[in-house]
Design an enzyme around this catalytic site. Structure first.
Site, PDB file in Angstrom:
ATOM      1  N   TYR A  58      14.585  31.680   4.187  1.00 49.51           N
ATOM      2  CA  TYR A  58      13.419  32.431   4.624  1.00 49.51           C
ATOM      3  C   TYR A  58      13.494  32.816   6.101  1.00 49.51           C
ATOM      4  O   TYR A  58      13.974  32.042   6.939  1.00 49.51           O
ATOM      5  CB  TYR A  58      12.146  31.611   4.395  1.00 49.51           C
ATOM      6  CG  TYR A  58      11.720  31.522   2.954  1.00 49.51           C
ATOM      7  CD1 TYR A  58      11.311  32.651   2.254  1.00 49.51           C
ATOM      8  CD2 TYR A  58      11.719  30.292   2.294  1.00 49.51           C
ATOM      9  CE1 TYR A  58      10.912  32.558   0.929  1.00 49.51           C
ATOM     10  CE2 TYR A  58      11.315  30.199   0.978  1.00 49.51           C
ATOM     11  CZ  TYR A  58      10.913  31.334   0.295  1.00 49.51           C
ATOM     12  OH  TYR A  58      10.522  31.236  -1.019  1.00 49.51           O
ATOM     13  N   LYS A  72       0.847  -1.197   0.000  1.00 48.58           N
ATOM     14  CA  LYS A  72       0.000   0.000   0.000  1.00 48.58           C
ATOM     15  C   LYS A  72       0.884   1.249   0.000  1.00 48.58           C
ATOM     16  O   LYS A  72       2.087   1.179   0.264  1.00 48.58           O
ATOM     17  CB  LYS A  72      -0.913  -0.004   1.220  1.00 48.58           C
ATOM     18  CG  LYS A  72      -0.182   0.041   2.563  1.00 48.58           C
ATOM     19  CD  LYS A  72      -1.143  -0.015   3.726  1.00 48.58           C
ATOM     20  CE  LYS A  72      -0.384   0.033   5.054  1.00 48.58           C
ATOM     21  NZ  LYS A  72      -1.286   0.039   6.217  1.00 48.58           N
TER      22      LYS A  72
END
Length: 359
Positions: free
Chosen positions: A256, A36
């Site tokens: 940033y 999965k």
């Protein structure tokens, strides 16, 4: 062809080695690989030549099963989770085996009058899905006069097989009595399974005739003492390259919000991987360059991050770097520093990172 400098390298030989180790550990019990979430982020589910060697594979979603069929997987696909009514047509059209724990869903399946194969999920203490053991008779009664529903399995999920022995044994007792009750009512079923990675390693009497190998199949720990019990080889590494390099003066802000200010003249390298690729913005660890740790500096950006390579001589643009190499930096270390578990680290690497399969 992989063109982006950032890529996950997936070692298929290591994957096959781990499968063999699991088979040895369980004395040859059939393995259902859980593939999965794109094989826990590895994309091994796209390696049809490998997964076609398994009699049955496990996924979480009907859509994942549909993709497997389209890619040429021929054998049984088992959906672990209770599906939705809207998915019934896809289940039938793609001959997908489903886990079932809801009477109303069963009634909708019966109405189709089409053959559907199911595994009955028993709620033994996971607190998620599964039928109450006290309702087994009424559940089975819905099946007896409806030949289109074929019960091929019975299963459950162990919630605490990594640390709570008393609770796990209670779950196993409930499951054992439930399996007996079901088989007394409808006869022997093809598959009985309850052990995922922790159950495989810690409860050898719980294998029945199928085990669901998950994280250990990819070579990573399912609990702290995993590698004391079984020899595994990590399957994937996350790599990139230096794509920009500059020298800056003391007092230069990096990234940033000016979260990092250089305290000396520094060499700063930019690596083209960021939080949109699955490297968490809060990760304040290191990147491996020439087998040495180089600290991440400044905030991690969406598409890139910066590292301090001042202490390395003659660093060049184009050099390989590792986010994790399973040796100097492991996914367990990254998980610890980002408040995750190792499952999250590999399974959340985004699809925009190319996977390069290595044999």
């Amino acid at each position: 062809m992989v063109t982006r400098p950032t890529r996950m390298e997936v070692n298929l030989n290591n994957f096959l080695y781990n499968i063999e180790q699991i088979k040895k550990y369980t004395n040859g019990v059939d393995v259902m690989p859980i593939i999965k979430a794109n094989g826990y982020g590895t994309h091994i589910n796209f390696c049809t030549d490998i997964i076609n060697s398994f009699n049955i594979v496990g996924v979480a979603l009907v859509d994942e099963g549909v993709v497997l069929r389209k890619n040429g997987y021929k054998n049984d696909i088992f959906v672990l989770n209770q599906p939705y009514v809207d998915e019934i047509n896809s289940i039938i059209e793609n001959d997908i085996v489903i886990g079932l724990s809801d009477k109303s869903f069963l009634e909708e399946l019966i109405k189709t009058n089409k053959k559907v194969r199911i595994h009955i999920e028993i709620e033994t203490g996971m607190g998620r899905t599964g039928i109450n053991p006290l309702e087994i008779e009424s559940f089975i009664s819905l099946l007896k006069n409806n030949s289109n529903i074929i019960v091929e399995g019975v299963y459950t999920h162990l919630s605490s097989a990594d640390y709570d022995d008393e609770y796990t044994k209670k779950q196993l007792d409930v499951f054992s009595s439930s399996v007996s009750k079901i088989e007394n009512l409808i006869g022997k079923v093809k598959y009985v399974h309850c052990s995922a990675s922790n159950g495989i390693l810690n409860y050898p009497n719980s294998y029945y005739n199928l085990v669901r190998a998950g994280i250990i199949m990819y070579g990573y720990e399912s609990f702290d003492k995993t590698f004391e019990k079984i020899d595994l080889k990590p399957v994937c590494t996350l790599k990139s390259k230096i794509t920009f390099l500059k020298e800056v003066e003391e007092g230069t802000s990096i990234g940033y919000s000016r979260k990092f200010i250089t305290s000396r003249k520094s060499k700063i390298a930019t690596i083209p991987i960021g939080y949109a690729d699955g490297v968490k913005r809060r990760y304040n660890g290191s990147i491996i360059v020439r087998n040495k740790r180089c600290p991440i500096v400044g905030n991690i950006c969406m598409d890139s991050l910066m590292i301090d390579v001042t202490d390395l001589d003659d660093v060049n643009v184009g050099e390989d770097v590792y986010i994790w190499d399973n040796d100097i930096i492991t996914i367990e270390e990254i998980a610890l520093k980002t408040d995750q578990i190792n499952y999250e680290v590999i399974s959340t690497i985004s699809d925009r990172v190319p996977r390069l399969f290595i044999r």
